[in-house]
Motif scaffolding. Structure first.
Motif, PDB file in Angstrom:
ATOM      1  N   GLN A 554    -104.724  45.710  52.701  1.00 15.37           N
ATOM      2  CA  GLN A 554    -103.261  45.647  52.599  1.00 15.37           C
ATOM      3  C   GLN A 554    -102.700  44.528  53.462  1.00 15.37           C
ATOM      4  O   GLN A 554    -101.660  43.946  53.145  1.00 15.37           O
ATOM      5  CB  GLN A 554    -102.663  46.996  52.996  1.00 15.37           C
ATOM      6  N   MET A 555    -103.409  44.207  54.561  1.00 11.68           N
ATOM      7  CA  MET A 555    -102.956  43.150  55.473  1.00 11.68           C
ATOM      8  C   MET A 555    -103.628  41.812  55.183  1.00 11.68           C
ATOM      9  O   MET A 555    -103.452  40.852  55.938  1.00 11.68           O
ATOM     10  CB  MET A 555    -103.246  43.564  56.920  1.00 11.68           C
ATOM     11  N   SER A 556    -104.444  41.745  54.099  1.00 12.21           N
ATOM     12  CA  SER A 556    -105.162  40.512  53.726  1.00 12.21           C
ATOM     13  C   SER A 556    -106.057  40.035  54.861  1.00 12.21           C
ATOM     14  O   SER A 556    -106.177  38.829  55.120  1.00 12.21           O
ATOM     15  CB  SER A 556    -104.182  39.403  53.322  1.00 12.21           C
ATOM     16  N   GLY A 557    -106.684  40.983  55.532  1.00  7.63           N
ATOM     17  CA  GLY A 557    -107.576  40.638  56.629  1.00  7.63           C
ATOM     18  C   GLY A 557    -109.026  40.911  56.292  1.00  7.63           C
ATOM     19  O   GLY A 557    -109.391  41.173  55.147  1.00  7.63           O
ATOM     20  N   ASP A 558    -109.881  40.824  57.331  1.00  7.92           N
ATOM     21  CA  ASP A 558    -111.322  41.054  57.179  1.00  7.92           C
ATOM     22  C   ASP A 558    -111.740  42.206  58.080  1.00  7.92           C
ATOM     23  O   ASP A 558    -111.314  42.287  59.247  1.00  7.92           O
ATOM     24  CB  ASP A 558    -112.109  39.796  57.535  1.00  7.92           C
ATOM     25  N   LEU A 559    -112.578  43.082  57.541  1.00 11.20           N
ATOM     26  CA  LEU A 559    -113.100  44.229  58.297  1.00 11.20           C
ATOM     27  C   LEU A 559    -114.614  44.089  58.396  1.00 11.20           C
ATOM     28  O   LEU A 559    -115.291  43.907  57.381  1.00 11.20           O
ATOM     29  CB  LEU A 559    -112.740  45.542  57.587  1.00 11.20           C
ATOM     30  N   GLU A 560    -115.126  44.203  59.606  1.00 17.90           N
ATOM     31  CA  GLU A 560    -116.567  44.122  59.847  1.00 17.90           C
ATOM     32  C   GLU A 560    -117.009  45.359  60.614  1.00 17.90           C
ATOM     33  O   GLU A 560    -116.488  45.631  61.705  1.00 17.90           O
ATOM     34  CB  GLU A 560    -116.906  42.851  60.630  1.00 17.90           C
ATOM     35  N   ILE A 561    -117.960  46.096  60.050  1.00 23.81           N
ATOM     36  CA  ILE A 561    -118.489  47.312  60.677  1.00 23.81           C
ATOM     37  C   ILE A 561    -119.968  47.090  60.934  1.00 23.81           C
ATOM     38  O   ILE A 561    -120.734  46.815  60.001  1.00 23.81           O
ATOM     39  CB  ILE A 561    -118.269  48.541  59.781  1.00 23.81           C
ATOM     40  N   THR A 562    -120.357  47.216  62.195  1.00 22.40           N
ATOM     41  CA  THR A 562    -121.754  47.045  62.603  1.00 22.40           C
ATOM     42  C   THR A 562    -122.201  48.310  63.321  1.00 22.40           C
ATOM     43  O   THR A 562    -121.545  48.759  64.271  1.00 22.40           O
ATOM     44  CB  THR A 562    -121.915  45.836  63.526  1.00 22.40           C
ATOM     45  N   SER A 563    -123.324  48.890  62.838  1.00 23.64           N
ATOM     46  CA  SER A 563    -123.801  50.136  63.459  1.00 23.64           C
ATOM     47  C   SER A 563    -125.294  50.309  63.193  1.00 23.64           C
ATOM     48  O   SER A 563    -125.780  49.927  62.119  1.00 23.64           O
ATOM     49  CB  SER A 563    -123.031  51.337  62.908  1.00 23.64           C
ATOM     50  N   GLU A 564    -125.983  50.844  64.176  1.00 32.55           N
ATOM     51  CA  GLU A 564    -127.393  51.217  64.052  1.00 32.55           C
ATOM     52  C   GLU A 564    -127.593  52.543  64.764  1.00 32.55           C
ATOM     53  O   GLU A 564    -126.889  52.862  65.738  1.00 32.55           O
ATOM     54  CB  GLU A 564    -128.300  50.148  64.675  1.00 32.55           C
ATOM     55  N   ARG A 565    -128.553  53.269  64.281  1.00 33.20           N
ATOM     56  CA  ARG A 565    -128.819  54.573  64.902  1.00 33.20           C
ATOM     57  C   ARG A 565    -129.276  54.382  66.348  1.00 33.20           C
ATOM     58  O   ARG A 565    -130.209  53.645  66.632  1.00 33.20           O
ATOM     59  CB  ARG A 565    -129.886  55.326  64.103  1.00 33.20           C
ATOM     60  N   GLY A 566    -128.594  55.089  67.250  1.00 35.15           N
ATOM     61  CA  GLY A 566    -128.903  55.029  68.675  1.00 35.15           C
ATOM     62  C   GLY A 566    -128.333  53.843  69.402  1.00 35.15           C
ATOM     63  O   GLY A 566    -128.521  53.718  70.622  1.00 35.15           O
ATOM     64  N   GLY A 568    -124.949  52.648  68.816  1.00 30.49           N
ATOM     65  CA  GLY A 568    -123.493  52.639  68.771  1.00 30.49           C
ATOM     66  C   GLY A 568    -122.917  51.960  67.547  1.00 30.49           C
ATOM     67  O   GLY A 568    -123.628  51.552  66.629  1.00 30.49           O
ATOM     68  N   THR A 569    -121.601  51.818  67.570  1.00 29.04           N
ATOM     69  CA  THR A 569    -120.867  51.253  66.422  1.00 29.04           C
ATOM     70  C   THR A 569    -119.833  50.265  66.925  1.00 29.04           C
ATOM     71  O   THR A 569    -119.175  50.499  67.955  1.00 29.04           O
ATOM     72  CB  THR A 569    -120.174  52.372  65.624  1.00 29.04           C
ATOM     73  N   LYS A 570    -119.700  49.179  66.164  1.00 28.39           N
ATOM     74  CA  LYS A 570    -118.660  48.183  66.479  1.00 28.39           C
ATOM     75  C   LYS A 570    -117.832  47.932  65.220  1.00 28.39           C
ATOM     76  O   LYS A 570    -118.374  47.672  64.149  1.00 28.39           O
ATOM     77  CB  LYS A 570    -119.277  46.877  66.969  1.00 28.39           C
ATOM     78  N   ILE A 571    -116.514  48.021  65.403  1.00 27.41           N
ATOM     79  CA  ILE A 571    -115.570  47.776  64.300  1.00 27.41           C
ATOM     80  C   ILE A 571    -114.678  46.616  64.708  1.00 27.41           C
ATOM     81  O   ILE A 571    -114.053  46.645  65.785  1.00 27.41           O
ATOM     82  CB  ILE A 571    -114.725  49.029  64.008  1.00 27.41           C
ATOM     83  N   VAL A 572    -114.617  45.577  63.846  1.00 24.54           N
ATOM     84  CA  VAL A 572    -113.822  44.382  64.131  1.00 24.54           C
ATOM     85  C   VAL A 572    -112.845  44.169  62.975  1.00 24.54           C
ATOM     86  O   VAL A 572    -113.253  44.121  61.809  1.00 24.54           O
ATOM     87  CB  VAL A 572    -114.710  43.137  64.311  1.00 24.54           C
ATOM     88  N   VAL A 573    -111.585  44.054  63.336  1.00 23.54           N
ATOM     89  CA  VAL A 573    -110.531  43.751  62.364  1.00 23.54           C
ATOM     90  C   VAL A 573    -109.959  42.378  62.701  1.00 23.54           C
ATOM     91  O   VAL A 573    -109.463  42.178  63.821  1.00 23.54           O
ATOM     92  CB  VAL A 573    -109.415  44.818  62.376  1.00 23.54           C
ATOM     93  N   ALA A 574    -110.050  41.429  61.752  1.00 19.66           N
ATOM     94  CA  ALA A 574    -109.541  40.069  61.954  1.00 19.66           C
ATOM     95  C   ALA A 574    -108.398  39.823  60.988  1.00 19.66           C
ATOM     96  O   ALA A 574    -108.574  39.941  59.766  1.00 19.66           O
ATOM     97  CB  ALA A 574    -110.649  39.043  61.742  1.00 19.66           C
ATOM     98  N   LEU A 575    -107.237  39.488  61.529  1.00 16.34           N
ATOM     99  CA  LEU A 575    -106.047  39.243  60.704  1.00 16.34           C
ATOM    100  C   LEU A 575    -105.563  37.805  60.920  1.00 16.34           C
ATOM    101  O   LEU A 575    -105.392  37.379  62.065  1.00 16.34           O
ATOM    102  CB  LEU A 575    -104.930  40.225  61.063  1.00 16.34           C
TER     103      LEU A 575
END
Length: 583
Positions: A554-566, A568-575
């Motif tokens: 909706q914001m015309s941005g980019d979403l990047e989700i990086t995760s591996e078991r054990g 953790g998780t990283k979520i990056v939103v670039a607008l």
């Protein structure tokens, strides 16, 4: 053209240059001209000798001068000189020796002629005389022939110019005739276009008047069909549409005399059997050509037969016109116009009917788009409410549960004061979640954003939710936070809440870091935890991750989700920050 014409004209010495070689008159041939000189001199000599025999007094050179003049005048310079020489010879040998100078009287009373002496000296004056006359006649003849030649050339050039001018005038005449024909054709086309345009404008004006009253779709389509019937003075107008789901032909609307909506005729073959159109030659031709189909006489047209032909005849139809309804070049239906009695359809009438049929199809498409837009709006609103309720109730209840679990742990350890604090926080989170749920239902701005900006609101929610828990939170802000659009702030706040909820509820993380980077190019929100993580290939796209993606799109941005078991998780939103995205 002139050079070709001149090249075809043959000239001959002594001619005027204007006659063709093969068609020269007899007087232009050499044997005639020189023969004329010889005959003229012979005739002059005969005349002279005859007169002399009868003792008729006559000037010595008169007949020869006439012969020379004739030779020069009709024969030219060459024959004229020949006549001069012949005249001099004949004069010297046949005339002078026998010319009587005087008569001598004899004693007996008779007379004796005394002839002129034929000496050279006696010839000389006549020779000079002939020579002078020859020069004068040669000059006269040359002048005459030169004038004739110039006159012939002028006549030839004039004829060429007349021919060229005639050809040019013929060409101009043909061009004018073609231009007149083209102008008549253009006038006819303009008149037809004017009639079509007038009909379109009138139909459009009526359509706008109908639309201004916000009518039901069927009423609007009926109004369009009534307009077609009135402009063409039709018996009835019907609109048929193909239903791809059932492969049948459906009557959408029809009008009768007077433009009033008419009820479907149950005896119509297309209504009795919706698949009857597959056997109808007119409908098949319409589908094949995607062009209007005209029937000028129902009685004699071989395409009109069977039950359909009998139905048309029972209703008094004499001729009809079928105009296809096109969408993207595909035939989606047709408008049928029937007439009881009228002249043949003119091209401009068919074109006008096509234009009006297109407007009817436009009305149908607009109605279809309106229904689709309404359904899309309902679906979008439902998804929005689902996202907002998930981001408020689910995340709020997660915070309440965490605080209640902390209160239970404090109570079991005999720390009643700490337990009471956790209970108070749980109650506050519950009230806040309820308030946010109400605001989401009414599509209002989150309460946290009413008091603070996005960054401060996000920090406040994270701190309130994790207060007294084992989750350690950190916050980093790099750069100056710009003025973001309202929808951006709401979406970023809900994305941060969702990431925190996942870290608390599923990842069981120990640390949660929130970092916001702002510069002239854009905004970058990074949310990281050191929890259990998950495998992206397993497809853990629950409602939370799906909501994140929808909000970022909706914001015309980019979403990047990086995760591996054990790990953790990283979520990056670039607008991106640009004029188009901020509008």
């Amino acid at each position: 053209m002139k050079s070709r014409a001149l090249a075809s004209v043959g000239t001959d010495p002594g001619t005027n240059g204007a006659q063709l070689v093969g068609w020269r008159p007899l007087s232009e041939h050499s044997f005639f001209r020189y023969g004329l000189a010889v005959l003229s001199v012979a005739a002059a000599l005969g005349i002279k000798l005859t007169l002399q025999k009868f003792n008729v007094g006559y000037p010595l050179s008169s007949s020869f001068l006439a012969a020379i003049a004739i030779s020069f005048w009709y024969g030219g310079t060459g024959p004229g000189l020949v006549s001069v020489v012949l005249s001099f010879v004949a004069f010297g040998y046949f005339v002078l020796p026998y010319e009587v100078a005087y008569r001598m009287v004899l004693p007996d009373g008779s007379t004796k002629p005394v002839y002129l002496s034929a000496s050279w000296r006696s010839h000389l004056p006549y020779f000079i005389y002939f020579a002078v006359v020859a020069l004068l006649m040669s000059w006269f003849s040359s002048s005459r022939r030169r004038a004739e030649r110039l006159l012939g050339q002028a006549r030839s050039e004039l004829e060429l110019k007349v021919e060229e001018r005639t050809t040019q005038l013929q060409r101009v005449n043909e061009e004018l005739r073609a231009e007149i024909t083209e102008r008549k054709r253009a006038e006819d086309a303009l008149r037809a276009s004017e009639q079509v345009a007038r009909g379109q404008v009138e139909a459009l004006a009526q359509s706008l008047d109908v639309l201004a009253t916000a009518p039901a779709p069927e009423k609007f389509i009926g109004q369009m069909l009534s307009t077609i019937g009135r402009l063409l003075n039709a018996q009835s107008v019907s609109l048929w549409l193909f239903d791809n789901s059932t492969d049948s032909l459906i009557l959408r609307s029809s009008t009768s005399d007077g433009g009033k909506l008419a009820a479907p005729d149950p005896e119509h073959p297309f209504i009795k059997d919706p698949l009857f159109w597959k056997e109808n030659a007119v409908v098949q031709e319409l589908l094949f050509t995607a062009a209007p189909v005209v029937c000028d006489d129902v009685e004699t047209d071989p395409r009109v037969n069977g039950d359909w032909g009998e139905h048309l005849k029972r209703n008094g139809t004499k001729r009809f016109l079928a105009v296809p309804l096109l969408v993207g070049g595909q035939v989606r239906g047709f408008v049928g116009i029937r007439h009881v009695d009228r002249a043949s359809y003119r091209p401009e009438e068919i074109e006008l009917t096509q234009a009006l049929a297109h407007q009817a199809m436009l009305a149908i498409q607009l109605n279809l788009f309106a229904e689709q837009s309404q359904q899309a709006a309902v679906l979008e609103e439902r998804n929005r409410m689902a996202r907002d309720m998930h981001d408020t109730l689910a995340q709020g209840f997660t915070g309440v549960i965490i605080q209640l679990e902390a209160a239970e742990d404090a109570t079991s350890c005999g720390q009643q004061t700490e337990a009471d604090k956790h209970l108070h926080r749980a109650a506050a989170l519950a009230r806040q979640s309820l308030s946010e749920a109400r605001r989401s239902v009414h599509a209002l701005r989150p309460d946290a954003l009413e008091r603070d900006n996005f960054w401060d609101a996000l920090k406040g929610i994270i701190k309130d939710t994790t207060a007294g828990t084992a989750l350690h939170t950190t916050f980093e802000l790099h750069g100056k936070l710009p003025e973001l659009p309202r929808i951006w702030q709401e979406n970023l706040l809900h994305i941060g809440q969702e990431a925190l909820t996942n870290a608390l509820k599923y990842a069981h993380a120990q640390n949660f870091r929130t970092r916001l980077t702002c510069n002239g190019k854009g905004v970058r929100l990074e949310l990281r935890d050191d929890g259990a993580g998950f495998d992206l290939k397993d497809g853990h796209d629950g409602l939370g991750l799906t909501g994140m993606r929808e909000r970022v799109e909706q914001m015309s941005g980019d979403l990047e989700i990086t995760s591996e078991r054990g790990k953790g998780t990283k979520i990056v939103v670039a607008l991106p920050l640009n004029q188009e995205s901020m509008s």
